[in-house]
Design a protein around this motif. Structure first.
Motif, PDB file in Angstrom:
ATOM      1  N   MET A   1       0.845  -1.204   0.000  1.00 47.89           N
ATOM      2  CA  MET A   1       0.000   0.000   0.000  1.00 47.89           C
ATOM      3  C   MET A   1       0.874   1.245   0.000  1.00 47.89           C
ATOM      4  O   MET A   1       1.722   1.435   0.866  1.00 47.89           O
ATOM      5  CB  MET A   1      -0.915  -0.007   1.231  1.00 47.89           C
ATOM      6  CG  MET A   1      -1.617   1.307   1.531  1.00 47.89           C
ATOM      7  SD  MET A   1      -2.797   1.786   0.260  1.00 47.89           S
ATOM      8  CE  MET A   1      -3.177   3.459   0.767  1.00 47.89           C
ATOM      9  N   PHE A   2       0.690   2.127  -0.996  1.00 48.75           N
ATOM     10  CA  PHE A   2       1.418   3.388  -1.033  1.00 48.75           C
ATOM     11  C   PHE A   2       0.931   4.290   0.087  1.00 48.75           C
ATOM     12  O   PHE A   2      -0.270   4.397   0.340  1.00 48.75           O
ATOM     13  CB  PHE A   2       1.201   4.088  -2.369  1.00 48.75           C
ATOM     14  CG  PHE A   2       1.717   5.507  -2.391  1.00 48.75           C
ATOM     15  CD1 PHE A   2       3.067   5.762  -2.544  1.00 48.75           C
ATOM     16  CD2 PHE A   2       0.856   6.577  -2.232  1.00 48.75           C
ATOM     17  CE1 PHE A   2       3.548   7.053  -2.544  1.00 48.75           C
ATOM     18  CE2 PHE A   2       1.327   7.881  -2.236  1.00 48.75           C
ATOM     19  CZ  PHE A   2       2.680   8.117  -2.405  1.00 48.75           C
ATOM     20  N   THR A   3       1.859   4.943   0.763  1.00 55.87           N
ATOM     21  CA  THR A   3       1.471   5.902   1.787  1.00 55.87           C
ATOM     22  C   THR A   3       2.330   7.145   1.657  1.00 55.87           C
ATOM     23  O   THR A   3       3.517   7.069   1.294  1.00 55.87           O
ATOM     24  CB  THR A   3       1.604   5.300   3.201  1.00 55.87           C
ATOM     25  OG1 THR A   3       1.136   6.241   4.166  1.00 55.87           O
ATOM     26  CG2 THR A   3       3.036   4.917   3.523  1.00 55.87           C
ATOM     27  N   THR A   4       1.739   8.304   1.896  1.00 57.09           N
ATOM     28  CA  THR A   4       2.439   9.570   1.698  1.00 57.09           C
ATOM     29  C   THR A   4       3.418   9.880   2.816  1.00 57.09           C
ATOM     30  O   THR A   4       4.376  10.628   2.620  1.00 57.09           O
ATOM     31  CB  THR A   4       1.427  10.723   1.612  1.00 57.09           C
ATOM     32  OG1 THR A   4       0.656  10.750   2.819  1.00 57.09           O
ATOM     33  CG2 THR A   4       0.503  10.543   0.419  1.00 57.09           C
ATOM     34  N   ARG A   5       3.161   9.341   3.999  1.00 59.50           N
ATOM     35  CA  ARG A   5       3.945   9.655   5.177  1.00 59.50           C
ATOM     36  C   ARG A   5       3.962   8.426   6.069  1.00 59.50           C
ATOM     37  O   ARG A   5       3.090   7.565   5.963  1.00 59.50           O
ATOM     38  CB  ARG A   5       3.314  10.810   5.974  1.00 59.50           C
ATOM     39  CG  ARG A   5       2.955  12.028   5.193  1.00 59.50           C
ATOM     40  CD  ARG A   5       2.045  12.931   6.017  1.00 59.50           C
ATOM     41  NE  ARG A   5       1.690  14.140   5.303  1.00 59.50           N
ATOM     42  CZ  ARG A   5       0.801  15.029   5.724  1.00 59.50           C
ATOM     43  NH1 ARG A   5       0.170  14.813   6.877  1.00 59.50           N
ATOM     44  NH2 ARG A   5       0.526  16.112   5.038  1.00 59.50           N
ATOM     45  N   PRO A   6       4.875   8.370   7.008  1.00 55.98           N
ATOM     46  CA  PRO A   6       4.808   7.267   7.970  1.00 55.98           C
ATOM     47  C   PRO A   6       3.720   7.507   9.002  1.00 55.98           C
ATOM     48  O   PRO A   6       3.366   8.646   9.312  1.00 55.98           O
ATOM     49  CB  PRO A   6       6.199   7.307   8.631  1.00 55.98           C
ATOM     50  CG  PRO A   6       6.601   8.744   8.545  1.00 55.98           C
ATOM     51  CD  PRO A   6       6.054   9.228   7.218  1.00 55.98           C
ATOM     52  N   GLU A   7       3.154   6.445   9.508  1.00 56.75           N
ATOM     53  CA  GLU A   7       2.328   6.550  10.702  1.00 56.75           C
ATOM     54  C   GLU A   7       3.258   6.863  11.862  1.00 56.75           C
ATOM     55  O   GLU A   7       4.265   6.169  12.060  1.00 56.75           O
ATOM     56  CB  GLU A   7       1.593   5.224  10.937  1.00 56.75           C
ATOM     57  CG  GLU A   7       0.732   5.222  12.186  1.00 56.75           C
ATOM     58  CD  GLU A   7       0.202   3.830  12.509  1.00 56.75           C
ATOM     59  OE1 GLU A   7      -1.024   3.659  12.569  1.00 56.75           O
ATOM     60  OE2 GLU A   7       1.029   2.927  12.708  1.00 56.75           O
ATOM     61  N   LEU A   8       2.937   7.905  12.629  1.00 56.04           N
ATOM     62  CA  LEU A   8       3.799   8.291  13.739  1.00 56.04           C
ATOM     63  C   LEU A   8       3.611   7.330  14.911  1.00 56.04           C
ATOM     64  O   LEU A   8       2.498   6.909  15.213  1.00 56.04           O
ATOM     65  CB  LEU A   8       3.490   9.711  14.189  1.00 56.04           C
ATOM     66  CG  LEU A   8       3.641  10.821  13.133  1.00 56.04           C
ATOM     67  CD1 LEU A   8       3.448  12.188  13.787  1.00 56.04           C
ATOM     68  CD2 LEU A   8       4.976  10.742  12.426  1.00 56.04           C
ATOM     69  N   LEU A   9       4.700   7.023  15.596  1.00 53.10           N
ATOM     70  CA  LEU A   9       4.682   6.138  16.758  1.00 53.10           C
ATOM     71  C   LEU A   9       5.417   6.812  17.903  1.00 53.10           C
ATOM     72  O   LEU A   9       6.430   7.486  17.702  1.00 53.10           O
ATOM     73  CB  LEU A   9       5.354   4.801  16.435  1.00 53.10           C
ATOM     74  CG  LEU A   9       4.730   3.961  15.322  1.00 53.10           C
ATOM     75  CD1 LEU A   9       5.624   2.768  15.000  1.00 53.10           C
ATOM     76  CD2 LEU A   9       3.349   3.493  15.727  1.00 53.10           C
ATOM     77  N   GLY A  10       4.916   6.638  19.113  1.00 58.84           N
ATOM     78  CA  GLY A  10       5.566   7.219  20.267  1.00 58.84           C
ATOM     79  C   GLY A  10       4.915   6.761  21.550  1.00 58.84           C
ATOM     80  O   GLY A  10       4.033   5.889  21.547  1.00 58.84           O
TER      81      GLY A  10
END
Length: 594
Positions: A1-10
């Motif tokens: 799946m193409f994604t524009t940005r990473p999913e942020l994790l923290g």
């Protein structure tokens, strides 16, 4: 799946909103030791400055919240009511069949200020100055103007120059719309907020100061200025000048409050929405109807099949037809919701799903007989009011549709909130010069016909499109999400939910996944248009899928590859890992976190 940005994790906190300044502000508050609710309030105020064409200080804010100490979600109601003088008879005397979508007549009691401060008092930890200071700074020193704000002001510039001089003074510096990339200041708004702070800080103690600021708004100089201003007459989209109906007494008699949410079980998940005074139950109804087609729903490489989209669209049409017939701010409407979501009723509704339907088909929940607004027969075929990326379609009269901002916040302790502020748009009501903001036009969502759940009445909330969302898993808050987009909010959130829960995509992938919506939904904004069989899709669904949708009978419009929705979302896992994501469409929404 193409994604524009990473999913942020923290693990510290996550903030996602429709403008990077809002998200950065919320994260700054978390870094300074505030909790999710402190961050949400600060973010909300900054969005009033950064996106003034989409929300403002005299707008409204419905929100869903859950605290780390009590995970049971609650609704924060920041939607003000119709003024005491607002009756169908009054509008009939004016020769109006619909409440205008611009000017002073459609104003409800401003709700955002009181709602944000109630949230801060009851669930925040910081002082009012600590959270409001960011927005005051932007109003004083200026916020960078984005293209869409310039386009909006340019559209209504002649209206401002000719009929709304106070708006021209604020929004047409040097007689022209501010250029993209320039700084725009609102010193009058900064002074209003500073005066509210001064009134608050005459008292000691955090809660006492917040309550004093609430009184200064609803019982003090703000209400007095509003009352004076609404006695003047300004041109609206009826083509005539009218004074307003809102008074200082209306503001003094209303305050924000809390309500129980609608919680719907969906397998491992529980969806949380606001009640029948919003369109929130529509998302629950769509998902429950689709559950009966579970074996026909699928995603391939992050893209839904044509059958999946078709079934989602037809279920949306049925749910929104029920919205028109059954939802509104009445006890009877609230009592109807369980029947709308009952297994027997949903089974009846599923039996109507075939090829693309062309008519509004409300059902008979609990044996009730449906009544639709008669004017919908006349508005059939009129274009709706939503443009690309969920931004409003603005007409030269100031009428606006499909506008809003959205924010989601979660902190390390598990406090979580989803809020959809809106109203008080710079383009749809004349600016109150001494305050630096304008009134909302949300009363345009009422009907003037008798006997409908959403018929105008004094002290009643309009049935709003604003529709924040939250989801529980194992009884614990796990997900907060939402989008601007007027009537499309609970369609684009359906796209997100299906991509995330059914398609298995992470938050960012689900937001990036191709979206769609039907325009066979009566607009809640003047002129209340709807287009039978109309379907707008993002071209990334693929040519073969779009062709198949046309074979089902949909009149498909390719909106472009990245055109629909302004979603944002945050999540919290049982391990304490936090996630965040925001919409890339329009290149404005961002998530922040660590």
């Amino acid at each position: 799946m193409f994604t524009t940005r990473p999913e942020l994790l923290g693990t510290t906190g996550m903030v996602a909103s429709t403008h990077w300044l809002g998200s950065a502000t919320g994260m700054a508050v978390l870094e300074a030791g505030g909790n999710a609710f402190d961050a949400a309030v600060a973010t909300g105020f900054v969005l009033q400055v950064a996106e003034p064409h989409l929300n403002g200080p005299a707008g409204q804010v419905p929100a869903l919240l859950a605290t780390a100490d009590d995970p049971r979600p609650a609704v924060l109601c920041g939607q003000g009511v119709a003024p005491a003088a607002a009756t169908p008879g009054r509008f009939a005397e004016l020769g109006l069949r619909l409440i205008p979508g611009s000017g002073l007549l459609p104003a409800t009691v401003p709700g955002a200020w009181d709602a944000w401060l109630l949230l801060l008092r009851d669930h925040g930890t910081l002082r009012l100055r600590d959270v409001l200071g960011y927005a005051i700074g932007y109003a004083e020193r200026g916020v960078v103007v984005l293209d869409r704000m310039t386009e909006t002001i340019r559209t209504v510039a002649d209206l401002f120059r000719t009929h709304w001089p106070s708006s021209a003074e604020l929004w047409l510096p040097d007689g022209r719309p501010p250029e993209p990339g320039s700084l725009h200041r609102n010193p009058a708004l900064a002074r209003t907020w500073q005066r509210l702070l001064a009134e608050a800080e005459r008292f000691t103690g955090r809660e006492a100061q917040i309550d004093a600021a609430r009184r200064a708004w609803s019982h003090g100089f703000v209400a007095e200025a509003v009352d004076r201003f609404t006695h003047q007459a300004f041109r609206d989209d009826s083509g005539r000048a009218h004074p307003g109906l809102l008074s200082g007494d209306d503001m003094a008699l209303w305050s924000a409050g809390y309500e129980d949410p609608l919680v719907t079980e969906l397998g491992d998940w529980s969806l949380v929405k606001c009640g029948a005074w919003t369109q929130g139950p529509v998302l629950a109804q769509q998902l429950l109807m689709l559950d009966g087609f579970a074996d026909q729903l699928s995603y391939v490489d992050g893209v839904p099949t044509a059958r999946t989209v078709h079934l989602a669209v037809e279920c949306a049409k049925l749910a929104f037809a029920d919205r028109e017939a059954w939802l509104g701010d009445t006890p009877e409407a609230a009592a109807t919701v369980p029947d709308l979501l009952s297994a027997d009723y949903l089974r009846q509704r599923r039996e109507l799903v075939a090829d693309a339907a062309a008519d509004l088909r409300p059902g008979s929940p609990g044996g009730r007989q449906a009544l639709l607004p008669g004017v919908l027969a006349e508005t059939r075929g009129l274009a709706g009011g939503v443009g690309p990326t969920g931004e409003p379609t603005v007409r030269t009269s100031g009428v606006t549709g499909g506008d809003t901002v959205h924010l989601d916040v979660v902190d390390s302790r598990g406090n979580m909130i989803s809020a959809t502020p809106s109203g008080g748009w710079l383009q749809s009501s004349p600016t109150i010069g001494e305050l630096g903001f304008c009134l909302d036009t949300r009363a345009q969502m009422f009907w003037l016909e008798d006997g409908l759940p959403n018929t105008l009445a004094p002290g009643k909330r309009p049935r709003i499109t604003l529709s924040p969302s939250m989801a529980l898993r194992g009884g614990q808050p796990r997900l907060a999400f939402g989008t601007p987009g007027g009537d499309q909010q609970d369609q684009w959130q359906l796209c997100f939910w299906l991509a995330h829960v059914l398609g298995g995509l992470n938050l960012q992938e689900a937001i990036d996944a191709p979206a769609w919506h039907t325009t066979a939904v009566p607009s809640s904004f003047v002129p209340r248009g709807w287009t039978p069989r109309g379907l707008e899709v993002e071209s990334r669904l693929g040519t073969s899928t779009i062709d198949a949708l046309r074979e089902y009978g949909h009149e498909v419009t390719d909106a472009g590859p990245w055109a629909l929705g302004r979603l944002s979302a945050v999540a919290r896992e049982p391990s304490g890992i936090l996630r965040g994501a925001a919409n890339p469409r329009g290149m404005q929404g961002y998530a922040a976190g660590r």
